[in-house]
Design an enzyme around this catalytic site. Structure first.
Site, mmCIF file in Angstrom:
data_model
loop_
_atom_site.group_PDB
_atom_site.id
_atom_site.type_symbol
_atom_site.label_atom_id
_atom_site.label_comp_id
_atom_site.label_asym_id
_atom_site.label_seq_id
_atom_site.Cartn_x
_atom_site.Cartn_y
_atom_site.Cartn_z
ATOM 1 N N SER A 13 -18.636 29.141 -1.528
ATOM 2 C CA SER A 13 -17.816 28.659 -2.803
ATOM 3 C C SER A 13 -18.151 27.105 -2.653
ATOM 4 O O SER A 13 -18.663 26.691 -3.895
ATOM 5 C CB SER A 13 -16.444 29.044 -2.884
ATOM 6 O OG SER A 13 -15.937 28.402 -1.828
ATOM 7 N N ILE A 88 -25.633 22.649 14.725
ATOM 8 C CA ILE A 88 -26.976 22.117 14.639
ATOM 9 C C ILE A 88 -27.542 21.390 15.845
ATOM 10 O O ILE A 88 -26.984 20.672 16.629
ATOM 11 C CB ILE A 88 -26.823 20.965 13.541
ATOM 12 C CG1 ILE A 88 -26.282 21.320 12.317
ATOM 13 C CG2 ILE A 88 -28.386 20.230 13.135
ATOM 14 C CD1 ILE A 88 -27.155 22.383 11.396
ATOM 15 N N ASN A 102 -20.901 17.149 6.518
ATOM 16 C CA ASN A 102 -20.137 18.547 6.703
ATOM 17 C C ASN A 102 -19.002 18.437 6.212
ATOM 18 O O ASN A 102 -18.363 17.005 6.087
ATOM 19 C CB ASN A 102 -19.909 18.609 8.401
ATOM 20 C CG ASN A 102 -19.328 20.128 8.513
ATOM 21 O OD1 ASN A 102 -19.688 21.010 7.956
ATOM 22 N ND2 ASN A 102 -18.306 20.096 9.386
ATOM 23 N N HIS A 104 -14.847 19.634 6.420
ATOM 24 C CA HIS A 104 -13.864 20.346 7.242
ATOM 25 C C HIS A 104 -12.470 20.541 6.554
ATOM 26 O O HIS A 104 -12.038 19.451 6.033
ATOM 27 C CB HIS A 104 -13.751 19.822 8.757
ATOM 28 C CG HIS A 104 -12.915 20.468 9.586
ATOM 29 N ND1 HIS A 104 -13.397 21.607 10.218
ATOM 30 C CD2 HIS A 104 -11.393 20.328 9.892
ATOM 31 C CE1 HIS A 104 -12.309 21.910 11.128
ATOM 32 N NE2 HIS A 104 -11.437 21.083 10.887
#
Ligand code: GRF
Length: 192
Positions: A13, A88, A102, A104
């Site tokens: 999403s 990664i 990123n 979170h």
């Protein structure tokens, strides 16, 4: 055009919100979706958006040099993790300093680290009876969930909420802020 890759392993999403935001953008283009999960729903979302998709297996997601080759082949300048569930590898982190982001779904450093992904994060927040939660967008470094924080947004946690309700409250914040923060980071580094 600044070409970005989204890496995702699940529903996607956030990936969809990012693909939509940068559709017809004058400077930034989502040029690639990389997924570690051939069954991920994010693949359908990328097909709809007309974004090239690459499904990678262990031999690539664990090998930073190979991952770098792939990203280089698509002229990728920024890597956006959006529910990507593999680590990664170090050579990729080193090749993209301050260029891997990123998101979170908690206020790091709280409720981050190993095993803290997806609904587990929200379960931990509810169990701890935390009064605040939110989102954190950060640069990815070799220290898992500990890279420099770029942006946080908090919300009050209603004590009656369970983990899925908290997740539903937080997801729209992710969808709104992540594309805008990506845009700001890219614009800022272009000005330096
Ligand atoms: C989001 O909660 C994000 O913060 C975390 O993983 C989840 C991905 O959700 N990193 P979706 O696949 O974008 O719906």
């Amino acid at each position: 055009m600044v070409r970005i890759a989204i890496m995702a392993s699940g529903s996607g999403s956030n990936a969809e919100a990012i693909m939509q935001y940068f559709q017809n953008h004058n400077r930034i283009q989502v040029a690639l979706l990389v997924t570690s999960n051939p069954k991920a729903f994010v693949i359908e979302r990328a097909v709809k958006a007309g974004i090239p998709i690459i499904v990678i297996g262990k031999s690539i997601y664990d090998d930073g040099e190979k991952l770098n080759d792939l990203l280089r082949r698509f002229d990728i300048e920024y890597v956006i993790l959006a529910g990507y569930l593999k680590a990664i590898p170090a050579p990729t982190i080193q090749s993209f300093p301050h260029r891997i982001l990123n998101i979170h779904p908690s206020l790091l450093p709280h409720f981050g680290g190993k095993g803290m992904f997806g609904i587990h994060v929200h379960e931990a927040v509810v169990q701890a009876r935390a009064t605040q939660s939110g989102i954190t967008i950060h640069f990815v470094t070799e220290e898992y969930d500990e890279g420099p924080i770029i942006f946080q947004q908090s919300i009050a946690v209603n004590p009656e909420w369970d983990a899925p309700t908290l997740q539903q409250a937080i997801l729209p914040l992710e969808h709104f802020h992540y594309p805008r923060v990506i845009e700001e980071v890219i614009n800022y580094s272009a000005c330096k």
